[in-house]
Design a protein around this motif. Structure first.
Motif, PDB file in Angstrom:
ATOM      1  N   ILE A  11       0.890  -1.311  -0.058  1.00 30.66           N
ATOM      2  CA  ILE A  11      -0.006  -0.034  -0.056  1.00 30.66           C
ATOM      3  C   ILE A  11       1.018   1.277  -0.050  1.00 30.66           C
ATOM      4  CG2 ILE A  11      -1.594   1.306   1.176  1.00 30.66           C
ATOM      5  CD1 ILE A  11      -2.757  -1.627   2.381  1.00 30.66           C
ATOM      6  N   ALA A  12       2.022   1.280   0.946  1.00 28.93           N
ATOM      7  CA  ALA A  12       2.876   2.414   0.889  1.00 28.93           C
ATOM      8  C   ALA A  12       3.469   2.744  -0.391  1.00 28.93           C
ATOM      9  CB  ALA A  12       3.838   2.234   2.032  1.00 28.93           C
ATOM     10  N   VAL A  13       3.965   1.595  -1.104  1.00 31.55           N
ATOM     11  CA  VAL A  13       4.631   1.893  -2.290  1.00 31.55           C
ATOM     12  C   VAL A  13       3.441   2.277  -3.361  1.00 31.55           C
ATOM     13  CG1 VAL A  13       5.643   0.541  -4.461  1.00 31.55           C
ATOM     14  CG2 VAL A  13       6.244  -0.017  -2.072  1.00 31.55           C
ATOM     15  N   GLY A  14       2.386   1.894  -3.229  1.00 30.66           N
ATOM     16  CA  GLY A  14       1.312   2.327  -4.185  1.00 30.66           C
ATOM     17  C   GLY A  14       0.996   3.798  -3.737  1.00 30.66           C
ATOM     18  N   LEU A  15       1.434   4.314  -2.612  1.00 24.10           N
ATOM     19  CA  LEU A  15       0.918   5.803  -2.210  1.00 24.10           C
ATOM     20  C   LEU A  15       2.211   6.648  -2.513  1.00 24.10           C
ATOM     21  CD1 LEU A  15      -1.043   5.045   0.887  1.00 24.10           C
ATOM     22  CD2 LEU A  15      -1.851   5.938  -1.168  1.00 24.10           C
ATOM     23  N   LEU A  16       3.236   6.388  -3.122  1.00 25.35           N
ATOM     24  CA  LEU A  16       4.572   7.124  -3.306  1.00 25.35           C
ATOM     25  C   LEU A  16       4.342   8.020  -4.406  1.00 25.35           C
ATOM     26  CD1 LEU A  16       7.582   4.646  -2.793  1.00 25.35           C
ATOM     27  CD2 LEU A  16       6.686   6.260  -1.214  1.00 25.35           C
ATOM     28  N   ASP A  17       3.196   7.798  -5.256  1.00 19.31           N
ATOM     29  CA  ASP A  17       3.178   8.716  -6.034  1.00 19.31           C
ATOM     30  C   ASP A  17       2.997  10.431  -5.797  1.00 19.31           C
ATOM     31  OD1 ASP A  17       0.733   8.050  -5.476  1.00 19.31           O
ATOM     32  OD2 ASP A  17      -0.240   8.205  -7.538  1.00 19.31           O
ATOM     33  N   SER A  18       2.285  10.454  -4.468  1.00 22.87           N
ATOM     34  CA  SER A  18       2.226  11.638  -3.917  1.00 22.87           C
ATOM     35  C   SER A  18       2.627  11.810  -2.428  1.00 22.87           C
ATOM     36  CB  SER A  18       0.569  11.955  -4.123  1.00 22.87           C
ATOM     37  OG  SER A  18       0.473  13.356  -3.628  1.00 22.87           O
ATOM     38  N   LEU A  19       3.674  12.125  -2.264  1.00 15.09           N
ATOM     39  CA  LEU A  19       4.132  12.236  -1.019  1.00 15.09           C
ATOM     40  C   LEU A  19       3.458  13.407  -0.097  1.00 15.09           C
ATOM     41  CD1 LEU A  19       6.727  10.331   0.181  1.00 15.09           C
ATOM     42  CD2 LEU A  19       7.834  12.215   0.246  1.00 15.09           C
ATOM     43  N   ALA A  20       3.214  14.202  -0.881  1.00 13.50           N
ATOM     44  CA  ALA A  20       2.569  15.364   0.111  1.00 13.50           C
ATOM     45  C   ALA A  20       1.152  14.994   0.481  1.00 13.50           C
ATOM     46  CB  ALA A  20       2.343  16.621  -0.839  1.00 13.50           C
ATOM     47  N   LEU A  21       0.290  14.200  -0.313  1.00 15.02           N
ATOM     48  CA  LEU A  21      -1.052  13.970   0.179  1.00 15.02           C
ATOM     49  C   LEU A  21      -1.234  12.676   0.850  1.00 15.02           C
ATOM     50  CD1 LEU A  21      -2.874  14.332  -3.491  1.00 15.02           C
ATOM     51  CD2 LEU A  21      -2.950  16.058  -1.340  1.00 15.02           C
ATOM     52  N   ASN A  22      -0.021  12.121   0.935  1.00 10.68           N
ATOM     53  CA  ASN A  22      -0.103  10.633   1.527  1.00 10.68           C
ATOM     54  C   ASN A  22       0.927  10.723   2.735  1.00 10.68           C
ATOM     55  OD1 ASN A  22      -1.908   9.612  -0.187  1.00 10.68           O
ATOM     56  ND2 ASN A  22      -0.268   9.295  -1.647  1.00 10.68           N
ATOM     57  N   ARG A  23       1.534  11.739   3.198  1.00  8.31           N
ATOM     58  CA  ARG A  23       2.524  11.619   4.519  1.00  8.31           C
ATOM     59  C   ARG A  23       2.308  11.052   5.426  1.00  8.31           C
ATOM     60  NH1 ARG A  23       6.513  16.114   6.168  1.00  8.31           N
ATOM     61  NH2 ARG A  23       6.978  15.322   8.158  1.00  8.31           N
ATOM     62  N   GLN A  24       0.936  11.252   6.075  1.00  5.77           N
ATOM     63  CA  GLN A  24       0.556  10.543   7.443  1.00  5.77           C
ATOM     64  C   GLN A  24       0.314   9.363   7.278  1.00  5.77           C
ATOM     65  OE1 GLN A  24      -2.920  12.217   9.125  1.00  5.77           O
ATOM     66  NE2 GLN A  24      -2.957  10.628  10.731  1.00  5.77           N
ATOM     67  N   ALA A  25      -0.352   8.699   5.804  1.00  3.91           N
ATOM     68  CA  ALA A  25      -0.432   7.371   5.708  1.00  3.91           C
ATOM     69  C   ALA A  25       0.808   6.588   5.629  1.00  3.91           C
ATOM     70  CB  ALA A  25      -1.220   7.022   4.270  1.00  3.91           C
ATOM     71  N   LEU A  26       1.659   7.153   4.966  1.00  6.68           N
ATOM     72  CA  LEU A  26       3.016   6.594   4.701  1.00  6.68           C
ATOM     73  C   LEU A  26       3.641   6.393   6.068  1.00  6.68           C
ATOM     74  CD1 LEU A  26       4.081   8.395   1.237  1.00  6.68           C
ATOM     75  CD2 LEU A  26       3.858   6.025   1.448  1.00  6.68           C
ATOM     76  N   GLU A  27       3.646   7.376   6.664  1.00  8.34           N
ATOM     77  CA  GLU A  27       4.322   7.265   8.173  1.00  8.34           C
ATOM     78  C   GLU A  27       3.844   6.132   8.855  1.00  8.34           C
ATOM     79  OE1 GLU A  27       3.872  11.025  10.391  1.00  8.34           O
ATOM     80  OE2 GLU A  27       5.251  12.077   8.951  1.00  8.34           O
ATOM     81  N   GLU A  28       2.363   5.877   9.006  1.00  7.29           N
ATOM     82  CA  GLU A  28       1.695   5.050   9.674  1.00  7.29           C
ATOM     83  C   GLU A  28       2.122   3.525   9.108  1.00  7.29           C
ATOM     84  OE1 GLU A  28      -2.556   5.739  10.062  1.00  7.29           O
ATOM     85  OE2 GLU A  28      -2.032   7.633  10.989  1.00  7.29           O
ATOM     86  N   LEU A  29       2.081   3.455   7.624  1.00  9.11           N
ATOM     87  CA  LEU A  29       2.121   2.262   7.164  1.00  9.11           C
ATOM     88  C   LEU A  29       3.806   1.801   7.171  1.00  9.11           C
ATOM     89  CD1 LEU A  29       0.271   2.956   3.887  1.00  9.11           C
ATOM     90  CD2 LEU A  29      -0.244   1.167   5.160  1.00  9.11           C
ATOM     91  N   LEU A  30       4.558   2.623   6.893  1.00  8.76           N
ATOM     92  CA  LEU A  30       5.831   2.224   6.980  1.00  8.76           C
ATOM     93  C   LEU A  30       6.408   1.871   8.399  1.00  8.76           C
ATOM     94  CD1 LEU A  30       7.515   4.475   4.281  1.00  8.76           C
ATOM     95  CD2 LEU A  30       6.814   1.988   4.241  1.00  8.76           C
ATOM     96  N   THR A  31       5.825   2.449   9.422  1.00 12.04           N
ATOM     97  CA  THR A  31       5.950   2.143  10.734  1.00 12.04           C
ATOM     98  C   THR A  31       5.428   0.611  11.121  1.00 12.04           C
ATOM     99  OG1 THR A  31       6.059   4.476  11.688  1.00 12.04           O
ATOM    100  CG2 THR A  31       5.380   2.639  13.304  1.00 12.04           C
TER     101      THR A  31
END
Length: 130
Positions: free
Chosen positions: A70-90
Motif C-alpha cells: 500500500i505504501a509503495v502504491g501511495l508514493l506517487d504523492s508524498l505530500a498527499l499521503n504523508r500521514q498514511a506513509l508514516e503509519e504504514l512504514l512504521t
C-alpha cells in the motif's frame, strides 16, 4: 485483474480493515502493479498474493507485505499521503522489515516504470521517517 494504467496483471491482496482508508473506495482487496507500481481497488479474490512479482526482496509475510504494498502504491504523492506513509512504514518496520532497503532493491533491480523516481522518493522517505 489488470492495472488500469498499464494493463499488467496486478498483485492482488486482501486489505485488513485498519488499512482500508488508504485504498481507493475503501476496498476489501487491492492490487499493486508490478510494472508501474500503481495501487488500485480490486474485485478479484486474492487466492494467493504473489508479492515476489514486485521484487524478489519484497517480504512475503502479510504483516509486512500488505502495508508495504500500500505504501509503495501511495508514493506517487508524498505530500498527499504523508500521514498514511508514516503509519504504514512504521507497521512495516514493526513487522521486522526495512522498507527503505526494499525500495533500494526495487530501484536497483529495475523492471519497473513508475510515474515517480524511486531513488528520490526513498531519500524523501528517509527524511520523513527521521
Amino acid at each position: 485483474m489488470n492495472c488500469p494504467s498499464c494493463d499488467v496483471p496486478l498483485v492482488v491482496f486482501d486489505v485488513p480493515v485498519t488499512y482500508r482508508d488508504y485504498i481507493p473506495e475503501g476496498a476489501e482487496r487491492a492490487g499493486l502493479c508490478p510494472e508501474c507500481l500503481a495501487l488500485a481497488a480490486a474485485e478479484d479474490a486474492a487466492a494467493e498474493s504473489r508479492f515476489e512479482r514486485i521484487t524478489s526482496s519484497f517480504p512475503t509475510d502479510e504483516d509486512a507485505a500488505v502495508p508495504l504494498a500500500i505504501a509503495v502504491g501511495l508514493l506517487d504523492s508524498l505530500a498527499l499521503n504523508r500521514q498514511a506513509l508514516e503509519e504504514l512504514l512504521t507497521d512495516v518496520e514493526s513487522a521486522g522489515v526495512d522498507p527503505l532497503l526494499v525500495l533500494d532493491r526495487l530501484h536497483v533491480q529495475g523492471g519497473t516504470n513508475p510515474e515517480f523516481d524511486i531513488e528520490r522518493r526513498r531519500h524523501q522517505l528517509t527524511q520523513l521517517l527521521d
